[in-house]
Motif scaffolding. Structure first.
Motif, PDB file in Angstrom:
ATOM      1  N   SER A 187       0.937  -1.221  -0.074  1.00  0.00           N
ATOM      2  CA  SER A 187       0.038   0.023   0.109  1.00  0.00           C
ATOM      3  C   SER A 187       1.068   1.330  -0.076  1.00  0.00           C
ATOM      4  N   THR A 188       0.406   2.343  -0.542  1.00  0.00           N
ATOM      5  CA  THR A 188       1.077   3.521  -0.399  1.00  0.00           C
ATOM      6  C   THR A 188       1.663   3.877   1.071  1.00  0.00           C
ATOM      7  N   GLU A 189       0.954   3.652   1.963  1.00  0.00           N
ATOM      8  CA  GLU A 189       1.315   3.943   3.512  1.00  0.00           C
ATOM      9  C   GLU A 189       2.512   2.976   3.616  1.00  0.00           C
ATOM     10  N   ARG A 212       1.827  11.470  -4.776  1.00  0.00           N
ATOM     11  CA  ARG A 212       0.778  10.781  -3.966  1.00  0.00           C
ATOM     12  C   ARG A 212       1.634  10.214  -2.575  1.00  0.00           C
ATOM     13  N   GLN A 215       1.891  13.159  -0.233  1.00  0.00           N
ATOM     14  CA  GLN A 215       0.817  13.406   0.336  1.00  0.00           C
ATOM     15  C   GLN A 215       0.456  12.378   1.749  1.00  0.00           C
ATOM     16  N   GLU A 216       0.689  11.217   1.239  1.00  0.00           N
ATOM     17  CA  GLU A 216       0.461  10.099   2.358  1.00  0.00           C
ATOM     18  C   GLU A 216       1.485  10.257   3.361  1.00  0.00           C
ATOM     19  N   GLN A 219       0.028  12.706   5.801  1.00  0.00           N
ATOM     20  CA  GLN A 219      -0.951  12.411   6.577  1.00  0.00           C
ATOM     21  C   GLN A 219      -0.625  11.505   7.652  1.00  0.00           C
ATOM     22  N   LEU A 220       0.495  10.914   7.540  1.00  0.00           N
ATOM     23  CA  LEU A 220       1.079   9.825   8.497  1.00  0.00           C
ATOM     24  C   LEU A 220       1.901  10.623   9.393  1.00  0.00           C
ATOM     25  N   ARG A 444      -7.125   8.470  -8.306  1.00  0.00           N
ATOM     26  CA  ARG A 444      -5.642   8.317  -7.870  1.00  0.00           C
ATOM     27  C   ARG A 444      -4.861   7.377  -8.801  1.00  0.00           C
TER      28      ARG A 444
END
Ligand SMILES: [Zn+2]
Length: 476
Positions: A187-189, A212, A215-216, A219-220, A444
């Protein structure tokens, strides 16, 4: 001391005399010697194709072309061009690989396909072990040329699927001696966390996906600017060469971003940006011939003018590519416009888009690249989409923008007014409607973002697909 090659550079050794060029001998050839080298390689590749590929043998006979006619590089134009439709037609007539390859699957070790975003089914390309060695070698020009060295650790944010993408880069990193972290099936995370955990110094991604990831990370609560990453290798989309997009990526990552471009049809990259970042990409001219032609007349365009790139590769033996019409829009300028000392000419601004990208809206030309360049001036826009429609008696164009979480109504008011003004100014006063999209509403992308939708040509196409957030992406 002259360094002949960087192959075999010690992985964790003492620093040896080191060249800024992967191949110091060919990268610094003057034009005359480069032309002579290209002519020799061109003859050899044409002879190979004429003898071994049923498709080329037939086409050469039809056009009364023989490799012996190649007496100077000017004679290149005697070779009939190859189109995507030719390739597809051959594949359909003789499935699964058609007659362009010199052998069938038995002689190859892998098959890859184009990502299939442009209509008809994907092209299939076969490669042998020798082809793969060449594919990696081509990427080495790029990664070495932007300063990547054996002590680096590279995180490759890529799906490792049937799309060829960063496969070649992976092998090139290994060839140079870089520690690779293959970031497939994540996953991107998870990818953001792995970049930090492994202390990656290099990240490879499409431009869209580099944004992307940033951005992730935000958020993290991960501070990428304070991370170990110093370089990004961008590929897969023309967006990597849009200065505003590149500047935004560099800003968010606190790292240098280097543009490259390749295609499944040649299996690897054919251009790369050197450490000097000249605002364009060097053509790897000892391995490919790149012509820039008028897409209608197929006559060469003058230096410094836009045209379609037509590529001839010397390295891929199983699937020879001679004068392949790519549909990419480019502008070629001399090598001397960069200060790095390479003799390889440059595509100013990288790949500028596709020849058929341009949309005409009420008489005004609209390019996806120009719109993206404006939108990227506003870092508060997280994702966007341009929708062209036909309403009543006229065409309309709408820019749908999704803002970063927490943006206020007031911020939106100012932003939409500024976007409206900037877009109109860049498009002869054309009125763009500006719409706010809900958080997470717009698609996305991991590779080959498709942010322009023309409903005039495809009335049933969905504007957004919130249920499937990444329609063009490979399995992450
Ligand atoms: Zn350069």
């Amino acid at each position: 001391m002259e360094v002949r090659s960087n192959v075999g550079y010690p992985r964790r050794g003492v620093t040896v005399t080191e060249s800024p060029y992967w191949n110091p001998k060919t990268e610094t050839l003057d034009r005359e010697r480069l032309d002579a080298l290209q002519l020799t390689k061109l003859r050899r590749q044409c002879e190979w194709a004429a003898v071994r590929s049923p498709w080329y043998r037939r086409r050469f006979a039809e056009e009364r072309f023989e490799p012996t006619q190649l007496r100077s590089l000017e004679d290149l134009r005697r070779i009939p061009p190859l189109t995507r439709d030719d390739w597809m037609a051959s594949q359909e007539a003789k499935p699964p690989y058609g007659e362009i390859p010199v052998a069938g699957g038995e002689a190859a070790i892998r098959v890859h396909t184009t990502s299939g975003t442009t209509g008809r089914g994907p092209l299939r390309a076969l490669d042998s072990r020798k082809d793969w060695a060449w594919i990696a070698e081509m990427w080495c020009y790029g990664i070495w040329g932007c300063g990547i060295r054996p002590l680096d650790t590279a995180y490759i944010a890529f799906g490792y699927g049937s799309f060829i993408g960063f496969w070649g880069l992976h092998y090139a990193m290994e060839k140079v001696g870089v520690l690779n972290v293959p970031g497939g099936a994540q996953s991107t995370e998870a990818r953001v966390l792995q970049i930090v955990d492994f202390a990656a110094t290099v990240v490879a991604a499409t431009p869209t996906y580099a944004l992307r990831l940033a951005q992730e990370a935000e958020q993290l609560g991960v501070d990428l600017r304070g991370s170990t990453v110093t370089r990004l290798i961008l590929s897969g989309e023309p967006a990597g060469s849009i200065p505003q997009t590149k500047a935004l990526i560099e800003e968010l990552w606190g790292a240098k971003a280097f543009d490259t471009a390749g295609m499944t049809e040649i299996g690897t990259i054919m251009v790369f940006e050197c450490a000097y970042q000249p605002g364009g990409t060097h053509i790897i001219e000892d391995h490919v011939i790149e012509e820039v032609l008028d897409p209608v007349t197929l006559e060469p365009v003058p230096v410094g003018e836009r045209g379609e790139r037509v590529v001839t590769s010397f390295g891929r033996g199983t699937t020879p590519l001679l004068r392949y019409r790519t549909g990419d829009l480019v502008c070629r300028v001399p090598a001397s416009t960069c200060g790095c000392g390479r003799g390889f000419d440059i595509y100013e601004g990288g790949i500028l888009g596709r020849v058929d990208d341009m949309k005409v809206i009420r008489g005004t030309n609209v390019y996806p690249r120009a719109i993206e360049a404006i939108v990227r001036e506003f870092p508060e826009v997280e994702e966007f989409q341009t929708v062209i429609s036909h309403e009543g008696i006229r065409d309309e164009v709408t820019l749908r923008a999704e803002l970063k979480a927490g943006a206020s109504e007031r911020a939106w008011g100012q932003l939409s007014a500024a976007l409206h003004r900037r877009l109109a100014h860049a498009h002869e006063g054309l009125n763009f409607r500006i719409e706010r999209a809900a958080p997470g509403e717009l698609p996305r992308f991991e590779l080959k973002a498709k942010r322009m939708i023309d409903l005039r040509s495809a009335p049933a196409a969905p504007v957004t697909s919130p249920a499937t957030p990444a329609p063009a992406a490979t399995t992450p």
